[in-house]
Design a protein around this motif. Structure first.
Motif, short mmCIF file in Angstrom:
data_model
loop_
_atom_site.label_atom_id
_atom_site.label_comp_id
_atom_site.label_asym_id
_atom_site.label_seq_id
_atom_site.Cartn_x
_atom_site.Cartn_y
_atom_site.Cartn_z
N ALA B 42 -12.77 -12.47 -53.89
CA ALA B 42 -11.68 -13.19 -53.22
C ALA B 42 -10.31 -12.70 -53.71
O ALA B 42 -9.36 -12.59 -52.92
N LEU B 43 -10.22 -12.39 -55.01
CA LEU B 43 -8.96 -11.89 -55.57
C LEU B 43 -8.54 -10.60 -54.86
O LEU B 43 -7.39 -10.45 -54.42
N PHE B 44 -9.50 -9.67 -54.73
CA PHE B 44 -9.16 -8.37 -54.15
C PHE B 44 -8.95 -8.46 -52.64
O PHE B 44 -8.15 -7.71 -52.07
N ARG B 45 -9.68 -9.39 -52.01
CA ARG B 45 -9.49 -9.56 -50.56
C ARG B 45 -8.08 -10.08 -50.29
O ARG B 45 -7.38 -9.60 -49.42
N ARG B 46 -7.67 -11.08 -51.10
CA ARG B 46 -6.32 -11.64 -50.93
C ARG B 46 -5.25 -10.57 -51.22
O ARG B 46 -4.27 -10.45 -50.49
N TYR B 47 -5.49 -9.81 -52.29
CA TYR B 47 -4.53 -8.77 -52.66
C TYR B 47 -4.40 -7.74 -51.53
O TYR B 47 -3.29 -7.30 -51.20
N ASP B 48 -5.53 -7.37 -50.95
CA ASP B 48 -5.51 -6.40 -49.86
C ASP B 48 -4.68 -6.93 -48.68
O ASP B 48 -3.83 -6.22 -48.12
N LEU B 49 -4.92 -8.20 -48.34
CA LEU B 49 -4.15 -8.82 -47.23
C LEU B 49 -2.66 -8.83 -47.54
O LEU B 49 -1.83 -8.53 -46.69
N MET B 50 -2.35 -9.18 -48.79
CA MET B 50 -0.93 -9.30 -49.17
C MET B 50 -0.22 -7.95 -49.13
O MET B 50 0.91 -7.85 -48.68
N THR B 51 -0.89 -6.91 -49.61
CA THR B 51 -0.23 -5.60 -49.64
C THR B 51 -0.16 -5.00 -48.23
O THR B 51 0.78 -4.28 -47.90
N ARG B 52 -1.16 -5.30 -47.39
CA ARG B 52 -1.06 -4.86 -45.98
C ARG B 52 0.15 -5.51 -45.31
O ARG B 52 0.91 -4.89 -44.60
N TYR B 56 3.63 -3.86 -43.70
CA TYR B 56 4.13 -4.20 -42.36
C TYR B 56 5.58 -4.69 -42.43
O TYR B 56 6.43 -4.26 -41.66
N ILE B 57 5.85 -5.58 -43.41
CA ILE B 57 7.20 -6.14 -43.53
C ILE B 57 8.21 -5.04 -43.84
O ILE B 57 9.29 -4.98 -43.25
N LEU B 58 7.84 -4.15 -44.77
CA LEU B 58 8.78 -3.10 -45.18
C LEU B 58 9.07 -2.15 -44.02
O LEU B 58 10.20 -1.69 -43.84
N GLN B 59 8.05 -1.87 -43.22
CA GLN B 59 8.27 -0.98 -42.07
C GLN B 59 9.12 -1.70 -41.01
O GLN B 59 10.07 -1.16 -40.49
N ARG B 60 8.73 -2.96 -40.74
CA ARG B 60 9.40 -3.71 -39.69
C ARG B 60 10.86 -3.99 -40.04
O ARG B 60 11.73 -4.02 -39.19
N GLY B 155 5.08 -12.59 -46.92
CA GLY B 155 6.30 -12.92 -46.19
C GLY B 155 7.09 -13.99 -46.93
O GLY B 155 8.32 -13.93 -47.01
N GLU B 156 6.35 -14.95 -47.50
CA GLU B 156 7.00 -16.03 -48.23
C GLU B 156 7.61 -15.50 -49.53
O GLU B 156 8.68 -15.94 -49.95
N ILE B 157 6.92 -14.56 -50.17
CA ILE B 157 7.47 -13.95 -51.39
C ILE B 157 8.79 -13.25 -51.07
O ILE B 157 9.80 -13.45 -51.75
N GLU B 162 14.67 -12.94 -51.09
CA GLU B 162 15.90 -12.80 -50.29
C GLU B 162 16.81 -14.01 -50.47
O GLU B 162 18.03 -13.90 -50.60
N ARG B 163 16.17 -15.20 -50.50
CA ARG B 163 16.96 -16.43 -50.67
C ARG B 163 17.65 -16.44 -52.03
O ARG B 163 18.83 -16.78 -52.14
#
Lengths: 250, 172
Positions: B42-52, B56-60, B155-157, B162-163
Motif C-alpha cells: 500500500a505504501l508503494f502503491r500510494r507513492y506511485d500514485l502521488m509521484t504520477r 502531471y501537475i508539473l507538466q500541466r 495536488g493538496e501538497i 503555494e499557499r
C-alpha cells in the motif's frame, strides 16, 4: 544546503528513525487499523464521561478484551457500560447488527451504543461458515448510534457508504420513538471518525450531510483534536427512558 | 529547528526521475523495511500514485508562474521525499498517533486493551507518543511542514506549499 545534501540528510534521518522505532510501528495491518479504532473508542468514552459513569465490563483481570471481528462471540469479550440515573447503555465494538429493514441485511459497525435491553442472538445458518459457527447479531431496534472508524482521507463514496449504514442501523431514522435528534442530547449521533483531512468540495459535502441527516463526520483525527465535547456543532441524540416518558392519562 | 537559510540546488519542475535515483523511493524502502506485506504494498502503491500526479501537475502547470515560483525551494527530489513521508505518515504513523493520546477515562487508565496479540496500555501509548514526537522533530529538521503529511493528494501538497509561499510574500 544543496538538494543532494538535503536528500542525504533526509535518508540518514529516515534510517535513524526506522532503526530506533521499527519495533514500535511494525504490526499486522489489522492491528494498525485497530489502533485507530482504539483511539476512536477513547474519544467516545471521553465524550460520555460528562454525563455517564464509565464501567468496563467482562474484563479478564486488568485486560479489556477487544473484539476484533464479528465472528467472535461477544459474550467472550469486554465492553463498556455507560451508566446514567435513567438508563444503562452498552458501548461495544464489532457487534453485528441485523437491520430492521430486512432480516437479511446484516453488517458490523466498528463501535455501537446499544440500549440496555439489547441482547446478542446466536443462530446457526448453513450459509454462514457452512453452519459450523454461530452467527451472532443484535437487532437494530436496540441501536442508539453506530459509529465507523476509517483511518483514511475522506472521499465522497466513503461518506455515502456511511449514510447507508446510518439508514440500515437506526430504526429511529424513520420512526423516532424515544430516540430523538436533540442539541441537548447526551448521546453522540452516529459518527464517521476519519483519520485524514478534507478539503474544498469535500468539506462542503461533510457539512451538507450533517445538515440533511442526524449524523456527524469528524475528520483529521490523526492529528486533530480528539475532544468531541469541544465541538459544539456535533449532532446529538436524546434517549427518553420509559420512566421519563409522560404518562398518557385520559 | 527549521533550516530557514536552506537553498535547494535541485531542478524545480523536473518531471521525470529514474527509479534508482529517486530519493523518495529510497526513504520509503528504509521506513517500510519489515512492515506488514500488505502495508508495504500500500505504501508503494500510494507513492506511485502521488509521484504520477506530481509529474502531471508539473507538466500541466508549466505556465503557472505562482506554482513555479512557489516550487523554487521545492525541487522534484524534495517533493518526492515529502510524498514518501506523507505515505508513511498516512498509512503507518497516523493510526498509531490516534492510539497514542493520553487516556482520560479513569477506569481505563488501569487497564490494558488486548487486541489479538497487541497489548495497549497507558505506558505503550506514551512510548507511541515519544515515537511521534521524534518523527515531528525529524520533519522539523528537514523543514517539511506538518501540514504536508496530512495532505490527501499531491495536488493538496502543492496547494499548501503555494499557499505558504503566497502568505510569506504577503508578509514581506
Amino acid at each position: 544546503m544543496k538538494t543532494n545534501e538535503w536528500v542525504g540528510k533526509a535518508i540518514a534521518n529516515a534510517k535513524r528513525f526506522a532503526d530506533s522505532y521499527r519495533v514500535e510501528y511494525t504490526m499486522p495491518e489489522r492491528q494498525l487499523s485497530g489502533m485507530f479504532e482504539i483511539g476512536c473508542l477513547h474519544a467516545l468514552i471521553d465524550f460520555y464521561s460528562d454525563d455517564f459513569e464509565i464501567q468496563p465490563r467482562n474484563l479478564s483481570g486488568d485486560r479489556f478484551l477487544y473484539l476484533t471481528s464479528p465472528s467472535g462471540n461477544p459474550a467472550n469479550f469486554s465492553y463498556v457500560d455507560l451508566v446514567s440515573a435513567a438508563e444503562t447503555f452498552q458501548l461495544r465494538q464489532q457487534v453485528r447488527i441485523r437491520s430492521h429493514l430486512h432480516d437479511d441485511i446484516c453488517f458490523t459497525p466498528d463501535l455501537v451504543v446499544l440500549r440496555e435491553s439489547a441482547s446478542v442472538t446466536a443462530i446457526t445458518d448453513v450459509l454462514f461458515a457452512g453452519g459450523k459457527r454461530r452467527f451472532f447479531f443484535v437487532s437494530s431496534e436496540h441501536v442508539v448510534a453506530a459509529h465507523e472508524c476509517k483511518s483514511l482521507n475522506p472521499f465522497p463514496e466513503l461518506l455515502i457508504g456511511f449514510v447507508g449504514m446510518y439508514v440500515a442501523a437506526h430504526s429511529w431514522v424513520d420512526a423516532p420513538g424515544d430516540i430523538i435528534d436533540s442539541s441537548d442530547g447526551t448521546h453522540l449521533a452516529p459518527t464517521l471518525f476519519v483519520g485524514g483531512t478534507a478539503r474544498g468540495v469535500h468539506v462542503r459535502m461533510l457539512s451538507a450531510l450533517s445538515k440533511v441527516f442526524c449524523l456527524n463526520v469528524v475528520t483529521g483525527l490523526h492529528r486533530g483534536s480528539w475532544n468531541l465535547l469541544e465541538n459544539k456543532e456535533l449532532r446529538r441524540l436524546e434517549v427518553r427512558s420509559a420512566e421519563a416518558e409522560p404518562s398518557e392519562e385520559p | 529547528v527549521l533550516d530557514e537559510d536552506c537553498s535547494f540546488g535541485g531542478k524545480a519542475g523536473m518531471t521525470t526521475m529514474p527509479a534508482s535515483e529517486d530519493p523518495g523511493l529510497i526513504v520509503l524502502r528504509v521506513l517500510g523495511k519489515g512492515v506488514d506485506a500488505s502495508i508495504y504494498v500500500a505504501l508503494f502503491r500510494r507513492y506511485d500514485l502521488m509521484t504520477r500526479e506530481l509529474r502531471y501537475i508539473l507538466q500541466r502547470n508549466d505556465a503557472r508562474m505562482s506554482v513555479a515560483a512557489a516550487l523554487t525551494d521545492w525541487p522534484t527530489e524534495r517533493l518526492h521525499v515529502a510524498c514518501a513521508f506523507n505515505c508513511f505518515y498516512q498509512l503507518v504513523l497516523g493510526p498509531l498517533e490516534a492510539a497514542s493520546r493520553k487516556w482520560k477515562s479513569k477506569p481505563f487508565r488501569a487497564l490494558t486493551i488486548a487486541h489479538g496479540s497487541l497489548h495497549l496500555d497507558p505506558d505503550r501509548a506514551m512510548s507511541l507518543r515519544v515515537m511521534i514526537n521524534q518523527f515531528d522533530i525529524m520533519m522539523n529538521r528537514l523543514a517539511i511542514p506538518a501540514e504536508l503529511l496530512s495532505a490527501a493528494t499531491t495536488g493538496e501538497i502543492i496547494f499548501r506549499i503555494e499557499r505558504r509561499w503566497r502568505e510569506r510574500n504577503e508578509d514581506e
